[in-house]
Design a protein around this motif. Structure first.
Motif, PDB file in Angstrom:
ATOM      1  N   MET A  75       0.831  -1.202   0.000  1.00  0.00           N
ATOM      2  CA  MET A  75       0.000   0.000   0.000  1.00  0.00           C
ATOM      3  C   MET A  75       0.866   1.253   0.000  1.00  0.00           C
ATOM      4  O   MET A  75       0.641   2.182  -0.764  1.00  0.00           O
ATOM      5  CB  MET A  75      -0.918  -0.032   1.236  1.00  0.00           C
ATOM      6  N   ALA A  76       1.861   1.275   0.881  1.00  0.00           N
ATOM      7  CA  ALA A  76       2.723   2.452   1.013  1.00  0.00           C
ATOM      8  C   ALA A  76       3.480   2.737  -0.286  1.00  0.00           C
ATOM      9  O   ALA A  76       3.574   3.896  -0.722  1.00  0.00           O
ATOM     10  CB  ALA A  76       3.702   2.247   2.174  1.00  0.00           C
ATOM     11  N   VAL A  77       4.012   1.696  -0.905  1.00  0.00           N
ATOM     12  CA  VAL A  77       4.759   1.875  -2.157  1.00  0.00           C
ATOM     13  C   VAL A  77       3.837   2.401  -3.256  1.00  0.00           C
ATOM     14  O   VAL A  77       4.172   3.356  -3.962  1.00  0.00           O
ATOM     15  CB  VAL A  77       5.453   0.560  -2.582  1.00  0.00           C
ATOM     16  N   GLU A  78       2.666   1.795  -3.390  1.00  0.00           N
ATOM     17  CA  GLU A  78       1.726   2.248  -4.421  1.00  0.00           C
ATOM     18  C   GLU A  78       1.287   3.694  -4.175  1.00  0.00           C
ATOM     19  O   GLU A  78       1.218   4.494  -5.119  1.00  0.00           O
ATOM     20  CB  GLU A  78       0.504   1.328  -4.473  1.00  0.00           C
ATOM     21  N   PHE A  79       1.016   4.028  -2.929  1.00  0.00           N
ATOM     22  CA  PHE A  79       0.607   5.392  -2.596  1.00  0.00           C
ATOM     23  C   PHE A  79       1.710   6.392  -2.954  1.00  0.00           C
ATOM     24  O   PHE A  79       1.450   7.408  -3.608  1.00  0.00           O
ATOM     25  CB  PHE A  79       0.241   5.501  -1.114  1.00  0.00           C
ATOM     26  N   GLN A  80       2.940   6.117  -2.554  1.00  0.00           N
ATOM     27  CA  GLN A  80       4.034   7.046  -2.850  1.00  0.00           C
ATOM     28  C   GLN A  80       4.226   7.206  -4.364  1.00  0.00           C
ATOM     29  O   GLN A  80       4.476   8.310  -4.843  1.00  0.00           O
ATOM     30  CB  GLN A  80       5.339   6.592  -2.186  1.00  0.00           C
ATOM     31  N   LYS A  81       4.076   6.131  -5.107  1.00  0.00           N
ATOM     32  CA  LYS A  81       4.216   6.223  -6.563  1.00  0.00           C
ATOM     33  C   LYS A  81       3.100   7.074  -7.172  1.00  0.00           C
ATOM     34  O   LYS A  81       3.342   7.887  -8.056  1.00  0.00           O
ATOM     35  CB  LYS A  81       4.234   4.830  -7.192  1.00  0.00           C
ATOM     36  N   LYS A  82       1.877   6.893  -6.701  1.00  0.00           N
ATOM     37  CA  LYS A  82       0.749   7.684  -7.224  1.00  0.00           C
ATOM     38  C   LYS A  82       0.877   9.157  -6.840  1.00  0.00           C
ATOM     39  O   LYS A  82       0.520  10.038  -7.638  1.00  0.00           O
ATOM     40  CB  LYS A  82      -0.574   7.098  -6.754  1.00  0.00           C
ATOM     41  N   ILE A  83       1.392   9.434  -5.664  1.00  0.00           N
ATOM     42  CA  ILE A  83       1.614  10.836  -5.264  1.00  0.00           C
ATOM     43  C   ILE A  83       2.694  11.454  -6.147  1.00  0.00           C
ATOM     44  O   ILE A  83       2.568  12.604  -6.586  1.00  0.00           O
ATOM     45  CB  ILE A  83       1.982  10.934  -3.767  1.00  0.00           C
ATOM     46  N   LYS A  84       3.745  10.694  -6.436  1.00  0.00           N
ATOM     47  CA  LYS A  84       4.795  11.209  -7.333  1.00  0.00           C
ATOM     48  C   LYS A  84       4.224  11.497  -8.716  1.00  0.00           C
ATOM     49  O   LYS A  84       4.511  12.547  -9.301  1.00  0.00           O
ATOM     50  CB  LYS A  84       5.953  10.222  -7.418  1.00  0.00           C
ATOM     51  N   GLU A  85       3.411  10.575  -9.243  1.00  0.00           N
ATOM     52  CA  GLU A  85       2.773  10.802 -10.553  1.00  0.00           C
ATOM     53  C   GLU A  85       1.920  12.065 -10.519  1.00  0.00           C
ATOM     54  O   GLU A  85       1.939  12.860 -11.464  1.00  0.00           O
ATOM     55  CB  GLU A  85       1.896   9.602 -10.930  1.00  0.00           C
ATOM     56  N   ARG A  86       1.157  12.250  -9.446  1.00  0.00           N
ATOM     57  CA  ARG A  86       0.315  13.443  -9.291  1.00  0.00           C
ATOM     58  C   ARG A  86       1.185  14.696  -9.286  1.00  0.00           C
ATOM     59  O   ARG A  86       0.891  15.681  -9.948  1.00  0.00           O
ATOM     60  CB  ARG A  86      -0.483  13.343  -7.983  1.00  0.00           C
ATOM     61  N   ASN A  87       2.272  14.656  -8.520  1.00  0.00           N
ATOM     62  CA  ASN A  87       3.137  15.827  -8.403  1.00  0.00           C
ATOM     63  C   ASN A  87       3.895  16.138  -9.687  1.00  0.00           C
ATOM     64  O   ASN A  87       4.279  17.281  -9.924  1.00  0.00           O
ATOM     65  CB  ASN A  87       4.128  15.644  -7.247  1.00  0.00           C
ATOM     66  N   ASP A  88       4.117  15.136 -10.527  1.00  0.00           N
ATOM     67  CA  ASP A  88       4.843  15.341 -11.784  1.00  0.00           C
ATOM     68  C   ASP A  88       3.992  16.026 -12.858  1.00  0.00           C
ATOM     69  O   ASP A  88       4.528  16.501 -13.856  1.00  0.00           O
ATOM     70  CB  ASP A  88       5.377  14.011 -12.319  1.00  0.00           C
ATOM     71  N   LYS A  89       2.696  16.091 -12.644  1.00  0.00           N
ATOM     72  CA  LYS A  89       1.814  16.746 -13.620  1.00  0.00           C
ATOM     73  C   LYS A  89       1.964  18.265 -13.530  1.00  0.00           C
ATOM     74  O   LYS A  89       2.042  18.834 -12.443  1.00  0.00           O
ATOM     75  CB  LYS A  89       0.351  16.376 -13.357  1.00  0.00           C
ATOM     76  N   ASP A  90       1.982  18.911 -14.672  1.00  0.00           N
ATOM     77  CA  ASP A  90       2.096  20.370 -14.722  1.00  0.00           C
ATOM     78  C   ASP A  90       0.884  21.065 -14.106  1.00  0.00           C
ATOM     79  O   ASP A  90       0.973  22.200 -13.661  1.00  0.00           O
ATOM     80  CB  ASP A  90       2.265  20.853 -16.168  1.00  0.00           C
ATOM     81  N   THR A  91      -0.255  20.382 -14.086  1.00  0.00           N
ATOM     82  CA  THR A  91      -1.490  20.984 -13.584  1.00  0.00           C
ATOM     83  C   THR A  91      -1.615  20.934 -12.059  1.00  0.00           C
ATOM     84  O   THR A  91      -2.520  21.547 -11.510  1.00  0.00           O
ATOM     85  CB  THR A  91      -2.716  20.275 -14.201  1.00  0.00           C
ATOM     86  N   THR A  92      -0.707  20.230 -11.398  1.00  0.00           N
ATOM     87  CA  THR A  92      -0.765  20.127  -9.937  1.00  0.00           C
ATOM     88  C   THR A  92      -0.241  21.414  -9.329  1.00  0.00           C
ATOM     89  O   THR A  92       0.941  21.731  -9.439  1.00  0.00           O
ATOM     90  CB  THR A  92       0.043  18.913  -9.434  1.00  0.00           C
ATOM     91  N   LYS A  93      -1.140  22.149  -8.677  1.00  0.00           N
ATOM     92  CA  LYS A  93      -0.768  23.450  -8.108  1.00  0.00           C
ATOM     93  C   LYS A  93       0.070  23.299  -6.840  1.00  0.00           C
ATOM     94  O   LYS A  93       1.122  23.921  -6.709  1.00  0.00           O
ATOM     95  CB  LYS A  93      -2.028  24.267  -7.821  1.00  0.00           C
TER      96      LYS A  93
END
Length: 178
Positions: A75-93
């Motif tokens: 769970m922790a690994v998947e969560f951290q990866k999804k947060i990184k993907e979210r943060n890598d988007k240009d639209t993430t304020k």
């Protein structure tokens, strides 16, 4: 109720907290709260997928229990990866980053949902030793994962943990940092 009469069980405890949450709030409270809500929408289904459950939250922190160390780590690994993907988007304020601590031990059930005890406190204390975007586990959790090549780690020692009398060895998972 004395501790002898308490309803106890063994659980794997996951604790997470947003890095620099207060600074984000000072800079832009509305955007930070919106980002926190987005991240909560990411974490909740992953916890459920791994048969875990959230038993407490507070501001920017989430506490969950899992039936196994492997489930908590997955769970922790998947969560951290999804947060990184979210943060890598240009639209993430507001790019929120999390630290995660995972411990396994004896807990006291309080009411229908909450868990209490030293082993919950330990999970909360150790997450501060994780790097931003990282995961730290106790020696108890580490020993459950030691034979699995997916969960490589480095020993980060035995820091003094506030309010914890026992000495606990901590390990930082490397798979998430690569």
């Amino acid at each position: 109720m004395s501790t002898q009469d308490a309803d106890r069980k063994i659980a794997v405890i996951f604790a997470t907290d947003v890095v620099g949450y207060s600074k984000h709030m000072e800079k832009d409270e509305d955007a930070t709260l919106a980002s926190l809500n987005e991240c909560n929408k990411i974490i909740e289904p992953i916890i459920k997928k791994q048969k875990g459950r959230i038993f407490n939250t507070g501001g920017d922190s989430v506490f969950a229990e899992f039936p196994s160390a492997v489930a908590a780590i997955n769970m922790a690994v998947e969560f951290q990866k999804k947060i990184k993907e979210r943060n890598d988007k240009d639209t993430t304020k507001v790019k929120l980053e999390y630290r995660i601590g995972i411990n396994m031990g004896d807990v006291v059930k309080q009411g229908d949902k909450n868990l209490m005890g030293d082993d919950v406190n330990i999970a909360s204390r150790i997450e501060t030793y994780a790097p931003s975007g990282g995961i730290v586990v106790t020696d108890r959790v580490h020993s459950s994962l030691a034979r699995d090549p997916l969960y490589q780690s480095i020993d980060i020692g035995k820091p003094e943990l506030k309010g914890v009398a026992q000495t606990i060895n901590l390990f930082c998972l490397l798979s998430i940092l690569i």
